[in-house]
Design a protein around this motif. Structure first.
Motif, PDB file in Angstrom:
ATOM      1  N   ALA A   1      88.127  83.495-126.525  1.00 49.12           N
ATOM      2  CA  ALA A   1      88.143  82.223-127.240  1.00 49.12           C
ATOM      3  C   ALA A   1      86.968  82.127-128.189  1.00 49.12           C
ATOM      4  O   ALA A   1      85.912  82.737-127.972  1.00 49.12           O
ATOM      5  N   SER A   2      87.150  81.349-129.247  1.00 47.83           N
ATOM      6  CA  SER A   2      86.098  81.109-130.223  1.00 47.83           C
ATOM      7  C   SER A   2      86.090  79.645-130.603  1.00 47.83           C
ATOM      8  O   SER A   2      87.147  79.015-130.752  1.00 47.83           O
ATOM      9  N   ASP A   3      84.900  79.108-130.778  1.00 48.36           N
ATOM     10  CA  ASP A   3      84.745  77.742-131.255  1.00 48.36           C
ATOM     11  C   ASP A   3      85.081  77.687-132.746  1.00 48.36           C
ATOM     12  O   ASP A   3      85.212  78.703-133.424  1.00 48.36           O
ATOM     13  N   LYS A   4      85.207  76.494-133.266  1.00 49.03           N
ATOM     14  CA  LYS A   4      85.409  76.300-134.697  1.00 49.03           C
ATOM     15  C   LYS A   4      84.215  76.870-135.456  1.00 49.03           C
ATOM     16  O   LYS A   4      83.068  76.675-135.080  1.00 49.03           O
ATOM     17  N   TRP A   5      84.476  77.572-136.551  1.00 41.92           N
ATOM     18  CA  TRP A   5      83.417  78.157-137.372  1.00 41.92           C
ATOM     19  C   TRP A   5      83.134  77.183-138.523  1.00 41.92           C
ATOM     20  O   TRP A   5      83.751  77.237-139.573  1.00 41.92           O
ATOM     21  N   ASP A   6      82.178  76.283-138.309  1.00 34.75           N
ATOM     22  CA  ASP A   6      81.891  75.272-139.331  1.00 34.75           C
ATOM     23  C   ASP A   6      80.432  75.285-139.795  1.00 34.75           C
ATOM     24  O   ASP A   6      80.080  74.534-140.715  1.00 34.75           O
TER      25      ASP A   6
END
Length: 664
Positions: A580-585
Motif C-alpha cells: 500500500a501507498s499513501d497519497k503522493w501530495d
C-alpha cells in the motif's frame, strides 16, 4: 517444519512475500543483505522490480516492462553507486532507459548488499547509498539448474546454468532468454493503448502514438550470458576471469518520446587474489575491468516516424583498476586501497527515411566526454567488547574533459569519511549510530548536453552529503524488529530549474532529506510467520528565487507491506501480502511532479517443492486488477507531455505466473 528459533528472517526488509520474494539473512544493522535473488525473482529478471518489492528504502521508477530504475531513500542516477563484482557499468541513455541494474539479471546474482547512506568508501560516487552485487561463483562440485517461466501477456523465460571443475580449475556458464508482450494495466489498456488514452486526455502529443502495424508488438526481448573461469595458480592464489553480455531488443518505453532499438552491454573482469600472505597481511586483490554499452533509441514505431524516424544513438564505456590490501593487527582490521577509472560517454542524432533507408546526420546529442577518477581509500574496524567501531575515508581527484574545445574542462577533489558505532545492549538488542560525509561530481549529461528542453550547465559544483543515521534492532525467539532513521544535509545538490515555462537547466541548490524505515516479523507458530515493513521520507529545498516550491522531487510517500507465510511442508510455503501507498501530495509541482492517489494491491503465491530437485511456483500479483501509478514525473526524465501535462505510466494489472525449476 522449521522451528521459529532458527528462521533466518532479517528484520531489515520484510514483507518479501510476493512474486519477487527474496530471502534476507541476519546482517549488520546498518545495511541490508539480500540472498536467493535468482531463486525467488519470479515475475521477470528485472533487478529493480525485485529490490523495490523487498527493501523498504528502495522505490522503483517504472520505465517499461523491463529495465526499470531504482531510488534509494529518494536518490537515483549518479547519487547512488552500483558495483557488480567490483566492476562498474554505466547506462548510456541520457533518459535512463538502461540503468546499471538493467545490465545484470536476477538469475545471475548470488547476493545484493544495499548500502543506505554515505557508508561506502570503496566505490566512486556513493553519495547517498548504493548496491554491491555479487554474482554466482563457479563451484568445484558439478551442479546445474534449469528454470522455465510463463506468465500473463505472453511472458516467457528460460534460464540455465552449469558449474564445476577441479581443485585447480573451476568454471561457470549461465544463460537466459526472456520476452514479453505489452502488459495491461488495471483498465485493460496495453502500453500502446495507454499512449492513446494520454493523447485523448491531452497529456501526450498525437505524434507519440504507435503506428497501426506496431500497436501489438512485443514489449521487449532480453538475452544474457555470464561466464567465469577461476584458476588456482599457486597455494592461496587465484586468477579470476569473467564476462557478462546482455542483449535487449525492441524495448518499448510508452511514456517516453522514443523506444530502444536495442541495448547491448559487455562487462569484462580480470582479477588476481592472494590470501594469507603473512599472519598479519591477510589478502591482496588486484582487479581490472572494462564495460561498454551501445544504446540507440528511436521513433520508428511512432506516428512521428511514419515517413522519417529520428534516432539518438548513445554509447558509453567504463574501465578501471582497483587494488585492495587487507590486514589484521592484533584486534584491528584494516583495508587500504587504490582506485582508478575512466568513463567515456557520447551521443549523436540522425534521421532515417522509411522509404529509402537513407540516413541523414542531425548533429551531436551529447558531447563526447571523458571522466577520469583517481582515489585512495582506507577502512578500519575494532571491537571493544559489545561496542564495534567501523570507520572509513576516501580521497578523490576527478577530471572531466569534453572533446569540444569550446566547452569547459572541470576538475574536482573531495574527501569523504564515515564512522559507524554498533552497541549490543544484550544478546537480543542492539543500536547503532553513523555519521558520514561524501561527494559526487556532475556527469556529462548535466554539464554539456542540449537535449529537447534541457540544457547543461558547465559550471556545476560537486554535490556533498552529510548524513546522520540511527538504528535499533531486536531479535527474539518470537519476533524481530528493526527501526532506522536518517537525516541528510545536501550541499550543492544538482537539480533542474526553469529557464522558461518549457525549458530547464541544471543548478546547485541546498536541501535536506529525512525519513524512517521500520520492519519486523512475528513467528506466530512454527509454520506461520507475519511480516510487515514501512518507509517514510521527506525532502526540502532551501528557499531560492529559482526554486519557489520547497519540496524535493522523487520523495515517495508513506508506503508499507503486510504479509503472511504458511510453510505447509519442508521447503514449501503459501504466501499472501498487501502492498500500500499513501497519497503522493508532497510534490515539486514546479519541476513537473503530479499528485498521485494512494493505492493498495494484494499478491498471492505458492512455492511447492515437488522433490529435492524440482520446485513449482504459481502466483498472482494485483489480485483485484487495481489501476494505480507508482512512479511520478519529475522533469529529470524526458517524458511525453502536451500543454503542460505529462503522461504517467500505470503499473501492471492482474498478473498470473508459473515457474518450474530443476536443480541437478
Amino acid at each position: 517444519m522449521i522451528s521459529k528459533k532458527i528462521i533466518p528472517l532479517s528484520l531489515v526488509a520484510v514483507a518479501v512475500l510476493g512474486a519477487n520474494e527474496v530471502t534476507l539473512p541476519n546482517v549488520n544493522v546498518e545495511s541490508t543483505m539480500i540472498t536467493e535473488v535468482s531463486q525467488n525473482a519470479q515475475v521477470s529478471a528485472d533487478l529493480a522490480q525485485a529490490l523495490s518489492s523487498s527493501v523498504p528504502s528502495i522505490d522503483m521508477s517504472r520505465r517499461s516492462g523491463i529495465a526499470n530504475d531504482i531510488y534509494i531513500r529518494g536518490q537515483k542516477r549518479d547519487n547512488i553507486s552500483v558495483d557488480i563484482d567490483g566492476t562498474k557499468v554505466c547506462g548510456a541513455c541520457v533518459n535512463r532507459m538502461d540503468p546499471p541494474t538493467s545490465h545484470i539479471l536476477t538469475n545471475q546474482i548470488e547476493t545484493v548488499e544495499v548500502v543506505e547512506g554515505p557508508y561506502d568508501v570503496e566505490n566512486f560516487g556513493t553519495l547517498s547509498g548504493g548496491l554491491k552485487i555479487t554474482t554466482k561463483k563457479p563451484t568445484m562440485k558439478p551442479q546445474a539448474e534449469v528454470n522455465f517461466g510463463i506468465g500473463s501477456w505472453g511472458y516467457k523465460k528460460i534460464g540455465a546454468s552449469a558449474s564445476g571443475g577441479t581443485e585447480r580449475i573451476r568454471a561457470l556458464i549461465s544463460a537466459s532468454y526472456e520476452t514479453g508482450d505489452q502488459y495491461e494495466d488495471g483498465d485493460g489498456d496495453t502500453l500502446a493503448e495507454q499512449i492513446d488514452r494520454a493523447v485523448a486526455n491531452g497529456s501526450a502529443p498525437a505524434g507519440s502514438k504507435f503506428q497501426s502495424q506496431y500497436k501489438n508488438i512485443e514489449a521487449y526481448t532480453k538475452k544474457s550470458v555470464m561466464t567465469k573461469l577461476f584458476v588456482k595458480t599457486l597455494e592461496d592464489q587465484e586468477l579470476r576471469l569473467s564476462y557478462t553480455g546482455n542483449r535487449s531488443d525492441g524495448v518499448i518505453y510508452a511514456n517516453s518520446k522514443m523506444d530502444a532499438a536495442y541495448d547491448d552491454s559487455n562487462i569484462y573482469s580480470m582479477e588476481y587474489n592472494i590470501d594469507d600472505i603473512t599472519k598479519e597481511y591477510k589478502n591482496i586483490n588486484l582487479q581490472y575491468y572494462y564495460s561498454d554499452v551501445d544504446h540507440p533509441m528511436d521513433t520508428m514505431y511512432r506516428m512521428s516516424g511514419a515517413t522519417s524516424y529520428s534516432t539518438n544513438h548513445l554509447k558509453t564505456s567504463m574501465q578501471g583498476v582497483k587494488l585492495k590490501n587487507s590486514f589484521e593487527l592484533e584486534s584491528y582490521k584494516f583495508l587500504l586501497g587504490l582506485d582508478g577509472s575512466r568513463r567515456t560517454w557520447e551521443g549523436e542524432k540522425y534521421a532515417t527515411s522509411v522509404a529509402t533507408g537513407v540516413v541523414t546526420p542531425m548533429g551531436v546529442s551529447l558531447t563526447p566526454t571523458k571522466t577520469e577518477n583517481k582515489a585512495i581509500f582506507a577502512k578500519a574496524e575494532k571491537s571493544f567488547g559489545d561496542l564495534k567501531i567501523e570507520a572509513g575515508s576516501r580521497f578523490d581527484a576527478t577530471e572531466i574533459d569534453p572533446d569540444d574545445v569550446s566547452k569547459n574542462e572541470n576538475e574536482y577533489t573531495a574527501l569523504s569519511a564515515n564512522i559507524i558505532a554498533t552497541y549490543k545492549l544484550d544478546a537480543k538488542n542492539s543500536v547503532f549510530v553513523g555519521f558520514g560525509s561524501s561527494a559526487r561530481v556532475p556527469d556529462a549529461r548535466e554539464l554539456y548536453p542540449t537535449v529537447d528542453n534541457i540544457t547543461g550547465n558547465q559550471n556545476l559544483k560537486q554535490t556533498k552529503n552529510r548524513e546522520l543515521d540511527l538504528g535499533y534492532e531486536a531479535a527474539y525467539e518470537s519476533f524481530t524488529f528493526k527501526a532506522k532513521t536518517f537525516y541528510s544535509m545536501l550541499e550543492d545538490y544538482i537539480y533542474l530549474k526553469h529557464t522558461s515555462p518549457t525549458a530547464y537547466t541544471f543548478e546547485n541548490i541546498d536541501g535536506t532529506v529525512y525519513g524512517v524505515e521500520l520492519s519486523g516479523s512475528y513467528f506466530a507458530t512454527d509454520d506461520i510467520t507475519l511480516d510487515a515493513s514501512a518507509s517514510y521520507k521527506r525532502g526540502k529545498k532551501a528557499s531560492t528565487a529559482t526554486q519557489p516550491d520547497r519540496d524535493l522531487a522523487d520523495m515517495a510517500p508513506l508506503r508499507g507491506k503486510v504479509g503472511v507465510n504458511y510453510e505447509y511442508k519442508k521447503d514449501s510455503q503459501a504466501t499472501l501480502e498487501m502492498q500500500a501507498s499513501d497519497k503522493w501530495d508532497d510534490i515539486d509541482s514546479d519541476s513537473g511532479e503530479q499528485e498521485l492517489s494512494g493505492w493498495s494491491i494484494y499478491n498471492a503465491k505458492i512455492k511447492h517443492a515437488i522433490d529435492k530437485t524440482t520446485t513449482l511456483t504459481v502466483g498472482v500479483n494485483n489480485i483485484f486488477d487495481t489501476t494505480y501509478i507508482e512512479s511520478n514525473s519529475y522533469v529529470d526524465l524526458i517524458l511525453l507531455n502536451s500543454s503542460g501535462a505529462t503522461m504517467l505510466l500505470n503499473e501492471p494489472g492482474r498478473y498470473f505466473y508459473t515457474n518450474l525449476t530443476f536443480k541437478f
